[in-house]
Design an enzyme around this catalytic site. Structure first.
Site, PDB file in Angstrom:
ATOM      1  N   ASP A 151       4.501   0.520  12.230  1.00 22.52           N
ATOM      2  CA  ASP A 151       3.303  -0.146  11.729  1.00 22.52           C
ATOM      3  C   ASP A 151       3.197  -1.596  12.172  1.00 22.52           C
ATOM      4  O   ASP A 151       2.185  -2.254  11.882  1.00 22.52           O
ATOM      5  CB  ASP A 151       3.270  -0.086  10.194  1.00 22.52           C
ATOM      6  CG  ASP A 151       2.805   1.260   9.675  1.00 22.52           C
ATOM      7  OD1 ASP A 151       2.378   2.106  10.489  1.00 22.52           O
ATOM      8  OD2 ASP A 151       2.871   1.479   8.450  1.00 22.52           O
ATOM      9  N   CYS A 160      -5.816   8.019   9.818  1.00 20.45           N
ATOM     10  CA  CYS A 160      -5.950   7.425  11.144  1.00 20.45           C
ATOM     11  C   CYS A 160      -5.659   8.442  12.247  1.00 20.45           C
ATOM     12  O   CYS A 160      -4.803   9.311  12.108  1.00 20.45           O
ATOM     13  CB  CYS A 160      -4.988   6.253  11.301  1.00 20.45           C
ATOM     14  SG  CYS A 160      -5.463   4.789  10.384  1.00 20.45           S
ATOM     15  N   ARG A 170       1.076  14.044  12.911  1.00 17.87           N
ATOM     16  CA  ARG A 170       1.624  13.798  11.580  1.00 17.87           C
ATOM     17  C   ARG A 170       1.559  15.050  10.698  1.00 17.87           C
ATOM     18  O   ARG A 170       0.875  15.095   9.691  1.00 17.87           O
ATOM     19  CB  ARG A 170       0.897  12.624  10.911  1.00 17.87           C
ATOM     20  CG  ARG A 170       0.919  11.368  11.761  1.00 17.87           C
ATOM     21  CD  ARG A 170       0.788  10.116  10.949  1.00 17.87           C
ATOM     22  NE  ARG A 170      -0.569   9.879  10.499  1.00 17.87           N
ATOM     23  CZ  ARG A 170      -0.960   8.738   9.930  1.00 17.87           C
ATOM     24  NH1 ARG A 170      -0.089   7.767   9.731  1.00 17.87           N
ATOM     25  NH2 ARG A 170      -2.198   8.566   9.540  1.00 17.87           N
ATOM     26  N   PRO A 171       2.270  16.111  11.081  1.00 17.48           N
ATOM     27  CA  PRO A 171       2.162  17.379  10.357  1.00 17.48           C
ATOM     28  C   PRO A 171       2.747  17.300   8.949  1.00 17.48           C
ATOM     29  O   PRO A 171       3.582  16.453   8.650  1.00 17.48           O
ATOM     30  CB  PRO A 171       2.975  18.339  11.225  1.00 17.48           C
ATOM     31  CG  PRO A 171       3.966  17.463  11.923  1.00 17.48           C
ATOM     32  CD  PRO A 171       3.241  16.173  12.184  1.00 17.48           C
ATOM     33  N   VAL A 172       2.305  18.228   8.092  1.00 15.27           N
ATOM     34  CA  VAL A 172       2.786  18.278   6.709  1.00 15.27           C
ATOM     35  C   VAL A 172       3.755  19.436   6.504  1.00 15.27           C
ATOM     36  O   VAL A 172       4.025  19.823   5.368  1.00 15.27           O
ATOM     37  CB  VAL A 172       1.602  18.386   5.723  1.00 15.27           C
ATOM     38  CG1 VAL A 172       0.721  17.157   5.809  1.00 15.27           C
ATOM     39  CG2 VAL A 172       0.789  19.663   5.974  1.00 15.27           C
ATOM     40  N   ASP A 173       4.288  19.975   7.589  1.00 13.60           N
ATOM     41  CA  ASP A 173       5.165  21.129   7.460  1.00 13.60           C
ATOM     42  C   ASP A 173       6.432  20.823   6.668  1.00 13.60           C
ATOM     43  O   ASP A 173       6.969  21.700   5.976  1.00 13.60           O
ATOM     44  CB  ASP A 173       5.528  21.686   8.844  1.00 13.60           C
ATOM     45  CG  ASP A 173       6.312  20.699   9.692  1.00 13.60           C
ATOM     46  OD1 ASP A 173       5.884  19.535   9.782  1.00 13.60           O
ATOM     47  OD2 ASP A 173       7.351  21.085  10.249  1.00 13.60           O
ATOM     48  N   GLN A 174       6.911  19.573   6.721  1.00 12.65           N
ATOM     49  CA  GLN A 174       8.119  19.231   5.974  1.00 12.65           C
ATOM     50  C   GLN A 174       7.868  19.279   4.464  1.00 12.65           C
ATOM     51  O   GLN A 174       8.735  19.693   3.694  1.00 12.65           O
ATOM     52  CB  GLN A 174       8.628  17.849   6.386  1.00 12.65           C
ATOM     53  CG  GLN A 174       9.040  17.741   7.844  1.00 12.65           C
ATOM     54  CD  GLN A 174      10.123  18.738   8.220  1.00 12.65           C
ATOM     55  OE1 GLN A 174      11.245  18.671   7.725  1.00 12.65           O
ATOM     56  NE2 GLN A 174       9.782  19.683   9.084  1.00 12.65           N
ATOM     57  N   LYS A 176       0.830  -1.213   0.000  1.00 16.20           N
ATOM     58  CA  LYS A 176       0.000   0.000   0.000  1.00 16.20           C
ATOM     59  C   LYS A 176       0.861   1.260   0.000  1.00 16.20           C
ATOM     60  O   LYS A 176       0.618   2.197  -0.772  1.00 16.20           O
ATOM     61  CB  LYS A 176      -0.896  -0.014   1.233  1.00 16.20           C
ATOM     62  CG  LYS A 176      -1.544   1.333   1.555  1.00 16.20           C
ATOM     63  CD  LYS A 176      -2.086   1.355   2.961  1.00 16.20           C
ATOM     64  CE  LYS A 176      -2.319   2.787   3.407  1.00 16.20           C
ATOM     65  NZ  LYS A 176      -2.798   2.892   4.792  1.00 16.20           N
ATOM     66  N   ASN A 177       1.882   1.285   0.832  1.00 18.69           N
ATOM     67  CA  ASN A 177       2.675   2.504   0.995  1.00 18.69           C
ATOM     68  C   ASN A 177       3.656   2.745  -0.143  1.00 18.69           C
ATOM     69  O   ASN A 177       4.312   3.797  -0.181  1.00 18.69           O
ATOM     70  CB  ASN A 177       3.403   2.486   2.345  1.00 18.69           C
ATOM     71  CG  ASN A 177       2.438   2.641   3.505  1.00 18.69           C
ATOM     72  OD1 ASN A 177       1.351   3.186   3.355  1.00 18.69           O
ATOM     73  ND2 ASN A 177       2.829   2.140   4.672  1.00 18.69           N
ATOM     74  N   ILE A 227       7.594   6.985  17.201  1.00 19.49           N
ATOM     75  CA  ILE A 227       7.226   7.660  15.960  1.00 19.49           C
ATOM     76  C   ILE A 227       5.957   8.490  16.129  1.00 19.49           C
ATOM     77  O   ILE A 227       5.927   9.677  15.798  1.00 19.49           O
ATOM     78  CB  ILE A 227       7.042   6.644  14.821  1.00 19.49           C
ATOM     79  CG1 ILE A 227       8.282   5.740  14.697  1.00 19.49           C
ATOM     80  CG2 ILE A 227       6.755   7.362  13.514  1.00 19.49           C
ATOM     81  CD1 ILE A 227       9.552   6.458  14.363  1.00 19.49           C
ATOM     82  N   ARG A 237      -4.628  10.491   4.518  1.00 21.55           N
ATOM     83  CA  ARG A 237      -3.632  11.560   4.525  1.00 21.55           C
ATOM     84  C   ARG A 237      -2.639  11.435   3.375  1.00 21.55           C
ATOM     85  O   ARG A 237      -1.983  12.406   3.003  1.00 21.55           O
ATOM     86  CB  ARG A 237      -2.902  11.598   5.864  1.00 21.55           C
ATOM     87  CG  ARG A 237      -1.866  10.511   6.070  1.00 21.55           C
ATOM     88  CD  ARG A 237      -1.149  10.672   7.396  1.00 21.55           C
ATOM     89  NE  ARG A 237      -0.565  11.982   7.549  1.00 21.55           N
ATOM     90  CZ  ARG A 237       0.661  12.318   7.148  1.00 21.55           C
ATOM     91  NH1 ARG A 237       1.402  11.446   6.529  1.00 21.55           N
ATOM     92  NH2 ARG A 237       1.129  13.521   7.351  1.00 21.55           N
ATOM     93  N   ARG A 259      -8.643  -0.367   4.619  1.00 21.67           N
ATOM     94  CA  ARG A 259      -7.732   0.642   4.093  1.00 21.67           C
ATOM     95  C   ARG A 259      -6.357   0.051   3.828  1.00 21.67           C
ATOM     96  O   ARG A 259      -5.617   0.562   2.987  1.00 21.67           O
ATOM     97  CB  ARG A 259      -7.592   1.810   5.072  1.00 21.67           C
ATOM     98  CG  ARG A 259      -8.856   2.642   5.256  1.00 21.67           C
ATOM     99  CD  ARG A 259      -8.594   3.835   6.179  1.00 21.67           C
ATOM    100  NE  ARG A 259      -7.414   4.557   5.749  1.00 21.67           N
ATOM    101  CZ  ARG A 259      -6.341   4.779   6.513  1.00 21.67           C
ATOM    102  NH1 ARG A 259      -6.314   4.344   7.758  1.00 21.67           N
ATOM    103  NH2 ARG A 259      -5.315   5.444   6.043  1.00 21.67           N
TER     104      ARG A 259
END
Length: 427
Positions: free
Chosen positions: A308, A116, A121-125, A22-23, A330, A92, A400
């Site tokens: 995971d 989830c 889990r920010p998207v700032d990067q 999936k990933n 994590i 996400r 999912r």
């Protein structure tokens, strides 16, 4: 709403085929946005997240054709470089469309992601990296609005290791002017597989799989045929389930070389494992009392132990001989499965990001509720171990990330049934 009913106590035995990762599939689907000619992906996993991503790409104008376990994506025309909230809120990974859209179209508008509930889990990067490449980005009304006449090569160092951040900037950099260097990049096998796909499409990439990736931008990419790697987390989940039930299984179409930390830990519990190029065989080990050995684990970015797999290993620890310690580094909210395991009779204390699991003689079936994708897998394993019947509610999380999990487990001898009438896991 669908539920799973499991009658525990049966060891898993037999063979099971591992699906595509999936990933790896999700960023590779987005990679189709970078090319005006078709990209063909083989070994496509049949998952809700994959279907959601394909729906998202279709709304942008990508023509999608399914065949066997593969998919062809034709992004000759991108009509609408928008990822709306209605789709992004459930997954996400939709943020992965941002970099390719910006690189190919010069603009993108992507909703802030959901998924989830296991942490911020920010998207700032992602945003900082694209800004370093010359993008102008505004955050407005819950959307990331980005534009750039042409992205420029840059040297960007991630503040924290980010898998999706690495993938987003890697894709964006393939069409940027000049050379981009990504430091403190994620080393996960899924990042390597994406780089392999992009390289086949004509990208110039060096260092994928290390913490420093160099990308020399090209003027255009072209479509290719690419096979998605096996899902290492699905592999680990089935192996943990077999170890927990003291069974013996063979994974087909698996890749042991990307699962070292999980295989090493399972061996520490007493499991016997053999590998070939595309198979993994596990025979559950136990002591004279029929128990696995207790263990300690600390989650870490690859090649460390994957976050995971933390929940699935906690299920195994509930009936192990001794006390196991599991430390999550994590995500700050990835132990919500603990309370549900306690409903089955587990003895667990949590202090911050550390769980101590004292092995008990048995688990007892009960009704539990899944809180996220991997917690769902944890509860399935616990249900397979428990005496009596376990009912798991809110299993839409499972769909999912696991392809037809109840069918695969039934093929291994588990007594497991989906009830509720949904066909969500079958398409």
């Amino acid at each position: 709403m669908d539920k799973l009913k499991i009658k525990g106590g049966q060891p898993l035995t037999g063979e099971v085929r591992i699906s595509g990762a999936k990933n790896a599939a999700l960023p590779e689907l987005c990679a189709a946005l970078l090319s005006a000619t078709p990209l063909v992906l083989h070994n496509r996993p049949q998952l809700n997240d994959v279907r959601t991503m394909e729906t998202l790409l279709s709304q942008m104008g990508v023509k999608i054709t399914h065949h066997d376990v593969g998919v062809t994506l034709d992004a000759a025309t991108i009509d609408w470089p928008l990822a709306p909230y209605e789709l992004v809120k459930t997954m996400r990974a939709s943020i992965l469309a941002l970099g390719p859209l910006l690189a190919r179209c010069g603009e993108a508008r992507v909703s802030m992601p959901g998924g989830c509930a296991i942490g911020l889990r920010p998207v700032d990067q992602h945003i900082k990296g694209l800004q370093a490449m010359g993008a102008v980005i505004d955050l407005e009304h819950g959307y990331i609005a980005a534009r750039a006449v042409k992205l420029k090569g840059t040297h960007f160092s991630f503040d924290v290791v980010s898998v999706t951040g690495t993938e987003n900037l890697l894709m964006a950099a393939t069409l940027a002017d000049g050379v981009t260097v990504l430091d403190n990049a994620a080393c996960e096998p899924e990042v390597v597989d994406l780089a392999r796909c992009l390289t086949a499409m004509g990208a110039k990439i060096r260092g994928a799989g290390t913490s420093r990736i160099e990308i020399e931008g090209v003027t255009a990419l072209h479509g290719v045929e690419h096979r998605i790697i096996p899902d290492r987390i699905e592999s680990g989940t089935f192996l943990a389930a077999a170890a927990a039930t003291r069974g013996e299984i063979v994974l087909r179409d698996a890749d042991a070389t990307i699962l070292d930390s999980v295989l090493d830990l399972l061996r520490c519990t007493g499991a016997h494992i053999e590998t070939t190029k595309d198979t993994i065989t596990l025979r559950g080990g136990n002591d004279a009392a029929g128990k696995s050995k207790a263990f300690d684990l600390v989650t870490a970015p690859y090649p460390g132990f994957p976050t995971d797999m933390q929940a699935q290993m906690m299920a195994l620890a509930t009936c192990a001989d001794g006390t196991s310690t599991l430390i999550e580094t994590i995500f700050e909210s990835r132990m919500m499965h603990v309370q549900e395991l306690k409903r089955l009779g587990a003895d667990i204390d949590v202090d911050g990001n550390t769980a101590r699991v004292r092995g008990v003689s048995k688990l007892s079936g009960a009704t539990v509720m899944a809180t996220d994708l991997r917690a769902s897998a944890c509860l399935v394993i616990a249900g397979l171990m428990a005496e009596g019947e376990t009912t798991i509610d809110r299993i839409y999380h499972l769909d999912r990330g696991y392809e037809k999990i109840e069918e695969k487990l039934s093929g291994l001898g588990a007594s497991i049934q989906r009830v509720g009438g949904s066909a969500a896991a079958k398409g």
